[in-house]
Scaffold this active site. Structure first.
Site, PDB file in Angstrom:
ATOM      1  N   SER A  62       0.819  -1.211   0.000  1.00  0.00           N
ATOM      2  CA  SER A  62       0.000   0.000   0.000  1.00  0.00           C
ATOM      3  C   SER A  62       0.853   1.261   0.000  1.00  0.00           C
ATOM      4  O   SER A  62       2.008   1.260   0.433  1.00  0.00           O
ATOM      5  CB  SER A  62      -0.913   0.018   1.229  1.00  0.00           C
TER       6      SER A  62
HETATM    7  N1  SAH Z   1      -1.135  -4.260   3.604  1.00  0.00           N
HETATM    8  C1  SAH Z   1      -0.570  -4.919   2.467  1.00  0.00           C
HETATM    9  C2  SAH Z   1      -1.530  -4.784   1.294  1.00  0.00           C
HETATM   10  C3  SAH Z   1      -1.393  -5.896   0.348  1.00  0.00           C
HETATM   11  S1  SAH Z   1      -2.512  -5.852  -1.006  1.00  0.00           S
HETATM   12  C4  SAH Z   1       0.771  -4.292   2.132  1.00  0.00           C
HETATM   13  O1  SAH Z   1       0.910  -3.082   2.306  1.00  0.00           O
HETATM   14  O2  SAH Z   1       1.655  -4.996   1.647  1.00  0.00           O
HETATM   15  C5  SAH Z   1      -3.906  -6.706  -0.359  1.00  0.00           C
HETATM   16  C6  SAH Z   1      -3.670  -8.107   0.123  1.00  0.00           C
HETATM   17  O3  SAH Z   1      -4.943  -8.645   0.476  1.00  0.00           O
HETATM   18  C7  SAH Z   1      -3.065  -9.039  -0.917  1.00  0.00           C
HETATM   19  O4  SAH Z   1      -1.917  -9.623  -0.405  1.00  0.00           O
HETATM   20  C8  SAH Z   1      -4.175 -10.067  -1.150  1.00  0.00           C
HETATM   21  O5  SAH Z   1      -3.692 -11.370  -1.431  1.00  0.00           O
HETATM   22  C9  SAH Z   1      -4.926 -10.024   0.164  1.00  0.00           C
HETATM   23  N2  SAH Z   1      -6.296 -10.523   0.094  1.00  0.00           N
HETATM   24  C10 SAH Z   1      -7.211 -10.334  -0.885  1.00  0.00           C
HETATM   25  N3  SAH Z   1      -8.355 -10.958  -0.580  1.00  0.00           N
HETATM   26  C11 SAH Z   1      -8.166 -11.560   0.638  1.00  0.00           C
HETATM   27  C12 SAH Z   1      -8.972 -12.356   1.494  1.00  0.00           C
HETATM   28  N4  SAH Z   1     -10.227 -12.682   1.185  1.00  0.00           N
HETATM   29  N5  SAH Z   1      -8.445 -12.788   2.648  1.00  0.00           N
HETATM   30  C13 SAH Z   1      -7.174 -12.474   3.002  1.00  0.00           C
HETATM   31  N6  SAH Z   1      -6.356 -11.737   2.238  1.00  0.00           N
HETATM   32  C14 SAH Z   1      -6.838 -11.275   1.064  1.00  0.00           C
END
Ligand code: SAH
Length: 213
Positions: A62
């Site tokens: 993010s």
């Molecule tokens: N806070 C993280 C954001 C990653 S992007 C960072 O800054 O690195 C969002 C993440 O949510 C991805 O890794 C994706 O795989 C995860 N995601 C999407 N749907 C999900 C679900 N149903 N349960 C758990 N994780 C999920």
């Protein structure tokens, strides 16, 4: 690894202050968290810019402003937050920020390889107050709840009911809602009533239903 403010971290924190981030604790942890550890090798030179970056598997780390802004919402809870649930571990950068601010952090990720690397990063930074689970974040983490604060770092089409259920009385939930045009929604729970406020526009990858191997 001993966490301390670095030149690049401090520059990033100053930029976020100029964009409106105010909470001193948030500013401190941004300045001391090595974001370069959380991005792929070829993107390390961009790690301290205020941008989301690809982390593989079609996912992104993010934008630092969004991380700081969402974290501020959790710190504004009207009692000291002990347990935090994060949905969407991804790189683990937001997780590492939370782990430096709150006693117990729980984080759920549906893509196992991302979770594996995020866990290694927590160990490297000596952040041992984080528990991670491979699973579907739509369901929260019922056996560990209720949580004083919940942060969702992927965009949901609607606020997942399970997360509202797992929120403590007077707890706060922050979640991006929508498809392409997403609103950041802040939920306050008080005496079983759920108050909902829109607090900004954001862009996240989708919160997908179901866990992956
Ligand atoms: N806070 C993280 C954001 C990653 S992007 C960072 O800054 O690195 C969002 C993440 O949510 C991805 O890794 C994706 O795989 C995860 N995601 C999407 N749907 C999900 C679900 N149903 N349960 C758990 N994780 C999920």
């Amino acid at each position: 690894m001993n966490l301390h403010a670095t030149r690049k971290g401090t520059q990033l924190a100053s930029l976020l202050i100029s964009e409106g981030i105010k909470h001193t604790e948030v500013i401190k942890v941004i300045s001391q968290t090595p974001r370069d550890l959380f991005v792929p090798e070829g993107l390390k030179h961009k790690a301290y810019e205020n941008n989301a970056l690809p982390i593989g598997q079609g996912q992104t780390i993010s934008q630092p402003f969004t991380v700081a802004h969402m974290t501020e919402q959790l710190l504004n809870t009207p009692f000291p937050v002990k347990k935090v649930l994060e949905i969407g571990t991804g790189s683990g950068y937001q997780t590492a920020i939370l782990a430096q601010l709150f006693p117990e952090v729980y984080s759920v990720e549906r893509i196992k390889s991302l979770q594996f690397h995020a866990k290694r990063r927590m160990n490297k930074l000596d952040l041992h107050n984080v528990k991670m689970k491979h699973g579907d974040g739509w369901l929260g983490w019922p056996s560990k709840g209720p949580f004083d604060a919940i942060i969702v770092t992927a965009a949901a089409e609607s606020v997942p009911d399970a997360l509202i259920e797992q929120l403590s009385e007077k707890g706060r939930l922050v979640v991006p809602v929508g498809k392409n045009q997403q609103k950041l929604i802040l939920i306050n729970k008080e005496r079983q009533a759920v108050k909902r406020d829109e607090i900004g526009d954001v862009r996240f990858v989708p919160l997908v239903a179901g866990a992956l191997a």
